[in-house]
Design an enzyme around this catalytic site. Sequence first.
Site, PDB file in Angstrom:
ATOM      1  N   ASP A   8      30.863  15.468 -19.668  1.00 14.19           N
ATOM      2  CA  ASP A   8      30.795  14.981 -21.175  1.00 14.19           C
ATOM      3  C   ASP A   8      30.497  13.472 -20.808  1.00 14.19           C
ATOM      4  O   ASP A   8      30.170  12.920 -19.757  1.00 14.19           O
ATOM      5  CB  ASP A   8      32.264  15.099 -21.604  1.00 14.19           C
ATOM      6  CG  ASP A   8      33.378  14.058 -21.219  1.00 14.19           C
ATOM      7  OD1 ASP A   8      33.017  13.626 -20.279  1.00 14.19           O
ATOM      8  OD2 ASP A   8      34.274  14.287 -21.787  1.00 14.19           O
ATOM      9  N   CYS A  65      34.978  15.331 -16.551  1.00 15.75           N
ATOM     10  CA  CYS A  65      35.157  14.566 -17.698  1.00 15.75           C
ATOM     11  C   CYS A  65      36.169  13.647 -17.314  1.00 15.75           C
ATOM     12  O   CYS A  65      36.518  13.266 -16.377  1.00 15.75           O
ATOM     13  CB  CYS A  65      35.538  15.623 -18.970  1.00 15.75           C
ATOM     14  SG  CYS A  65      37.345  16.440 -18.468  1.00 15.75           S
ATOM     15  N   GLY A  66      36.616  13.088 -18.500  1.00 16.35           N
ATOM     16  CA  GLY A  66      37.562  11.779 -18.224  1.00 16.35           C
ATOM     17  C   GLY A  66      38.465  12.022 -17.229  1.00 16.35           C
ATOM     18  O   GLY A  66      38.994  11.458 -16.171  1.00 16.35           O
ATOM     19  N   THR A  67      39.396  13.068 -17.619  1.00 20.47           N
ATOM     20  CA  THR A  67      40.747  13.372 -16.789  1.00 20.47           C
ATOM     21  C   THR A  67      40.394  14.724 -15.944  1.00 20.47           C
ATOM     22  O   THR A  67      41.056  15.060 -15.140  1.00 20.47           O
ATOM     23  CB  THR A  67      41.730  13.798 -17.692  1.00 20.47           C
ATOM     24  OG1 THR A  67      41.330  14.964 -18.589  1.00 20.47           O
ATOM     25  CG2 THR A  67      42.233  12.766 -18.488  1.00 20.47           C
ATOM     26  N   GLY A  68      39.342  15.503 -16.303  1.00 21.73           N
ATOM     27  CA  GLY A  68      39.041  16.648 -15.600  1.00 21.73           C
ATOM     28  C   GLY A  68      39.613  17.761 -16.246  1.00 21.73           C
ATOM     29  O   GLY A  68      39.196  19.128 -15.974  1.00 21.73           O
ATOM     30  N   GLY A  70      40.043  18.874 -19.317  1.00 19.18           N
ATOM     31  CA  GLY A  70      39.558  19.324 -20.561  1.00 19.18           C
ATOM     32  C   GLY A  70      38.426  20.462 -20.072  1.00 19.18           C
ATOM     33  O   GLY A  70      38.465  21.731 -20.413  1.00 19.18           O
ATOM     34  N   HIS A  98      41.942  27.393   0.203  1.00 23.98           N
ATOM     35  CA  HIS A  98      43.162  28.128  -0.144  1.00 23.98           C
ATOM     36  C   HIS A  98      42.780  29.027  -1.474  1.00 23.98           C
ATOM     37  O   HIS A  98      43.202  30.054  -1.842  1.00 23.98           O
ATOM     38  CB  HIS A  98      44.253  27.351  -0.449  1.00 23.98           C
ATOM     39  CG  HIS A  98      44.603  26.722   0.872  1.00 23.98           C
ATOM     40  ND1 HIS A  98      45.803  25.942   0.835  1.00 23.98           N
ATOM     41  CD2 HIS A  98      44.114  26.740   2.250  1.00 23.98           C
ATOM     42  CE1 HIS A  98      46.308  25.868   2.190  1.00 23.98           C
ATOM     43  NE2 HIS A  98      45.106  25.932   3.117  1.00 23.98           N
ATOM     44  N   ARG A 132      45.906  35.185   3.901  1.00 26.40           N
ATOM     45  CA  ARG A 132      47.062  35.222   2.947  1.00 26.40           C
ATOM     46  C   ARG A 132      46.500  34.559   1.575  1.00 26.40           C
ATOM     47  O   ARG A 132      46.972  34.845   0.469  1.00 26.40           O
ATOM     48  CB  ARG A 132      48.443  34.415   3.408  1.00 26.40           C
ATOM     49  CG  ARG A 132      48.028  33.023   3.843  1.00 26.40           C
ATOM     50  CD  ARG A 132      49.371  32.342   4.531  1.00 26.40           C
ATOM     51  NE  ARG A 132      49.094  30.904   4.384  1.00 26.40           N
ATOM     52  CZ  ARG A 132      48.669  30.472   5.308  1.00 26.40           C
ATOM     53  NH1 ARG A 132      47.783  30.690   6.204  1.00 26.40           N
ATOM     54  NH2 ARG A 132      48.727  28.918   5.264  1.00 26.40           N
ATOM     55  N   HIS A 133      45.589  33.670   1.772  1.00 29.47           N
ATOM     56  CA  HIS A 133      44.891  33.076   0.721  1.00 29.47           C
ATOM     57  C   HIS A 133      44.195  33.933  -0.270  1.00 29.47           C
ATOM     58  O   HIS A 133      44.184  34.003  -1.513  1.00 29.47           O
ATOM     59  CB  HIS A 133      44.054  31.883   0.969  1.00 29.47           C
ATOM     60  CG  HIS A 133      44.760  30.862   1.798  1.00 29.47           C
ATOM     61  ND1 HIS A 133      45.953  30.062   1.294  1.00 29.47           N
ATOM     62  CD2 HIS A 133      44.726  30.253   3.142  1.00 29.47           C
ATOM     63  CE1 HIS A 133      46.481  29.520   2.037  1.00 29.47           C
ATOM     64  NE2 HIS A 133      45.903  29.419   3.107  1.00 29.47           N
ATOM     65  N   ARG A 136      46.660  36.069  -2.343  1.00 29.75           N
ATOM     66  CA  ARG A 136      47.201  35.159  -3.511  1.00 29.75           C
ATOM     67  C   ARG A 136      46.186  35.015  -4.573  1.00 29.75           C
ATOM     68  O   ARG A 136      46.330  35.154  -5.588  1.00 29.75           O
ATOM     69  CB  ARG A 136      47.653  34.056  -3.082  1.00 29.75           C
ATOM     70  CG  ARG A 136      48.803  33.919  -2.140  1.00 29.75           C
ATOM     71  CD  ARG A 136      48.988  32.617  -1.348  1.00 29.75           C
ATOM     72  NE  ARG A 136      50.173  33.019  -0.384  1.00 29.75           N
ATOM     73  CZ  ARG A 136      50.406  32.244   0.591  1.00 29.75           C
ATOM     74  NH1 ARG A 136      49.684  30.994   0.898  1.00 29.75           N
ATOM     75  NH2 ARG A 136      51.331  32.461   1.452  1.00 29.75           N
TER      76      ARG A 136
HETATM   77  C1  RB5 Z   1      36.850  11.995 -23.477  1.00 27.03           C
HETATM   78  O1  RB5 Z   1      37.463  10.924 -24.371  1.00 27.03           O
HETATM   79  C2  RB5 Z   1      38.046  12.705 -22.892  1.00 27.03           C
HETATM   80  O2  RB5 Z   1      39.082  13.135 -23.890  1.00 27.03           O
HETATM   81  C3  RB5 Z   1      37.527  13.928 -21.924  1.00 27.03           C
HETATM   82  O3  RB5 Z   1      36.441  13.058 -21.347  1.00 27.03           O
HETATM   83  C4  RB5 Z   1      38.588  14.400 -20.994  1.00 27.03           C
HETATM   84  O4  RB5 Z   1      39.405  13.501 -20.334  1.00 27.03           O
HETATM   85  C5  RB5 Z   1      39.087  15.494 -21.649  1.00 27.03           C
HETATM   86  O5  RB5 Z   1      39.822  16.255 -20.929  1.00 27.03           O
END
Ligand code: RB5
Length: 143
Positions: A8, A65-68, A70, A98, A132-133, A136
């Site tokens: 994104d 994405c920002g946090t990964g 989403g 793993h 083992r991986h 799993r």
């Molecule tokens: C966008 O602002 C942010 O929500 C997106 O990049 C992401 O972090 C969502 O998980």
Amino acid sequence: MKIAIGNDHAGTTYKETIVTHLEKLGHQVINFGTNTNDSVDYPDFAHLVSKEVSDAKVDLGILLCGTGNGVAITANKYSKVRAGLAWSKEIASIIKQHNNANVLVLPARFIAEVQAIEMVDAYLNAEFEGGRHKRRVDKISSC
Ligand code: RB5
């Protein structure tokens, strides 16, 4: 290797650097965008990459994405996709070793660009260890 990549607006800048890096290494990269910093909805791009991985049209995927989270949550809706979120090069290796992750997910707003490249390299250079991986990973299934 054939690699699908998508992001994104939070991941556009790092994505461009990663694409250049991968192409220099000789990989074939399919870029699903977005390619600007204009606000978009991360599932739209995560679906494009995940479908490509799920349909075995590429070897691996990379999502940002920002946090990964989403894009990871979206990608892991596909039963054949194992998307792993990494925030260090060690974790980027381990998700392949793993978990046999076929999609690397990077949290663009919480890592430096140089780390993103290190994580891509660590992920690509790692191999699934099986044993083992595998047992799993075989127990992971859709509910
Ligand atoms: C966008 O602002 C942010 O929500 C997106 O990049 C992401 O972090 C969502 O998980």
